[in-house]
Design an enzyme around this catalytic site. Structure first.
Site, mmCIF file in Angstrom:
data_model
loop_
_atom_site.group_PDB
_atom_site.id
_atom_site.type_symbol
_atom_site.label_atom_id
_atom_site.label_comp_id
_atom_site.label_asym_id
_atom_site.label_seq_id
_atom_site.Cartn_x
_atom_site.Cartn_y
_atom_site.Cartn_z
ATOM 1 N N ASP A 48 -11.305 2.808 4.018
ATOM 2 C CA ASP A 48 -11.741 1.412 3.885
ATOM 3 C C ASP A 48 -13.254 1.297 3.720
ATOM 4 O O ASP A 48 -13.756 0.239 3.332
ATOM 5 C CB ASP A 48 -11.350 0.629 5.147
ATOM 6 C CG ASP A 48 -10.104 -0.212 4.971
ATOM 7 O OD1 ASP A 48 -9.856 -0.669 3.837
ATOM 8 O OD2 ASP A 48 -9.393 -0.422 5.970
ATOM 9 N N LYS A 101 0.846 -1.196 0.000
ATOM 10 C CA LYS A 101 0.000 0.000 0.000
ATOM 11 C C LYS A 101 0.880 1.244 0.000
ATOM 12 O O LYS A 101 0.634 2.193 -0.738
ATOM 13 C CB LYS A 101 -0.930 0.001 1.229
ATOM 14 C CG LYS A 101 -2.095 -0.970 1.103
ATOM 15 C CD LYS A 101 -2.843 -1.181 2.407
ATOM 16 C CE LYS A 101 -3.922 -2.258 2.210
ATOM 17 N NZ LYS A 101 -4.576 -2.684 3.429
ATOM 18 N N GLN A 109 -5.067 -1.690 9.544
ATOM 19 C CA GLN A 109 -4.961 -3.003 8.899
ATOM 20 C C GLN A 109 -5.578 -4.074 9.797
ATOM 21 O O GLN A 109 -5.295 -4.142 10.993
ATOM 22 C CB GLN A 109 -3.474 -3.326 8.611
ATOM 23 C CG GLN A 109 -3.245 -4.617 7.843
ATOM 24 C CD GLN A 109 -3.799 -4.582 6.423
ATOM 25 O OE1 GLN A 109 -3.893 -3.541 5.788
ATOM 26 N NE2 GLN A 109 -4.180 -5.749 5.916
HETATM 27 N N1 GUN Z 1 -7.209 -6.964 5.839
HETATM 28 C C1 GUN Z 1 -7.556 -7.684 4.740
HETATM 29 N N2 GUN Z 1 -8.176 -6.896 3.845
HETATM 30 C C2 GUN Z 1 -8.244 -5.658 4.385
HETATM 31 C C3 GUN Z 1 -8.779 -4.426 3.928
HETATM 32 O O1 GUN Z 1 -9.341 -4.299 2.836
HETATM 33 N N3 GUN Z 1 -8.637 -3.373 4.772
HETATM 34 C C4 GUN Z 1 -8.049 -3.496 5.996
HETATM 35 N N4 GUN Z 1 -7.977 -2.410 6.749
HETATM 36 N N5 GUN Z 1 -7.542 -4.627 6.439
HETATM 37 C C5 GUN Z 1 -7.651 -5.701 5.643
#
Ligand code: GUN
Length: 280
Positions: free
Chosen positions: A121, A54, A98
């Site tokens: 998100d 990311k 996350q």
């Molecule tokens: N863990 C797995 N997929 C995601 C996601 O799309 N966002 C976040 N914050 N954590 C994740």
């Protein structure tokens, strides 16, 4: 029939280039550089890779990215205080925590603390609620990426039977709602669904997000269907989707590969959401 491959990697690259241009323009016009802060708790290797990707992707399009990495035994209160601080920070346009978080932390309480306008998100209840009633909002990145990929095939979603296998808050629920808003007839399936194969075989659009390697074989797929594989399971250091690709590719009309399908789109949509937060 041999399916067309939906090249998520190439599509995401095009989107990133578009975001890069818009980021330059935002800085020129209004002096704003979009900023994303990612909070990572603990040392789950998969999460560390996701977070690093990311950050790399943000840099490639000119978005400022900052990772805050906490030890797995951090208290929920410390985490909440940091989020309140980031909510007030004008240079931070997007906040992402996350998941998964360690067991002693209540994820929903943490997600609820994020300012809904910085919730890249789309997991905050305000944004989830807006998605349910069909108001414009920050949409969960993977679900948004899936819709983008289906639309890239040129196949009309309206009127089609879409079957979604998996009912998570991150993928299954939001993508079902988004397909519904595009006037698909949506069937949501999960681990307790009876006659799963019979239902899946009726799908013009099949989205599988269960996290079970190669769970869906060719016999679940209708001839010519659009098939989206959201799974990414690492087994003996090899990445597997939820679908047996070699079988499904001979039945589907369109199919996403793993890797190189949904994964790159999730990150592209995160960049798009961060840019949107900075613009508004
Ligand atoms: N863990 C797995 N997929 C995601 C996601 O799309 N966002 C976040 N914050 N954590 C994740």
């Amino acid at each position: 029939m041999k399916a067309n491959i939906i090249d998520g990697k190439a599509i995401a690259k095009k989107i990133r280039e578009d975001i890069r241009q818009k980021t330059i323009k935002l800085k020129e016009d209004r002096g704003i550089i979009p900023g994303l802060t990612v909070i990572l708790v603990g040392d789950d290797p998969a999460s560390q890779i996701y977070v690093r990707n990311k950050e790399k992707s943000c840099r490639s399009v000119g978005i400022n990215s900052n990772i805050i990495h906490y030890d797995s035994n951090i208290s929920q209160d410390t985490l909440l205080k940091k989020i309140y601080e980031l909510n007030e920070d004008e240079d931070v346009h997007g906040i992402l925590v996350q998941l998964p978080l360690p067991k002693h932390i209540k994820s929903q309480i943490v997600l609820n603390a994020i300012d809904p306008q910085k919730d890249v998100d789309g997991f905050h209840p305000v944004n989830v609620g807006k998605l349910v009633i069909g108001e414009k909002t920050l949409e969960p990145c993977t679900a948004k990426g899936i819709i983008y990929l289906i639309e890239e095939t040129g196949i009309e979603i309206e009127g089609k039977h879409a079957v979604v296998i998996g009912r998570s808050n991150i993928v299954g629920k939001p993508v079902s709602l988004m397909l519904l808003h595009k006037n698909a007839t949506v069937t949501m399936c999960h681990s307790k669904t009876e006659d799963l194969k019979d239902i899946a075989r009726q799908a013009d659009i099949l989205v599988v997000a269960v996290g079970n390697p190669e769970f869906i074989d060719g016999s679940y797929i209708k001839e010519g269907a659009v098939v989206i594989d959201v799974g990414t399971s690492r087994v003996n250091n090899k990445l597997y989707g939820d679908i047996k690709f070699e079988e499904a590719v001979n039945k589907a009309g369109w199919i996403t590969p793993v890797p190189g399908g949904v994964g790159p789109m999730t990150i592209a949509m995160l960049l798009e959401n961060t840019l949107y937060c900075a613009q508004t």
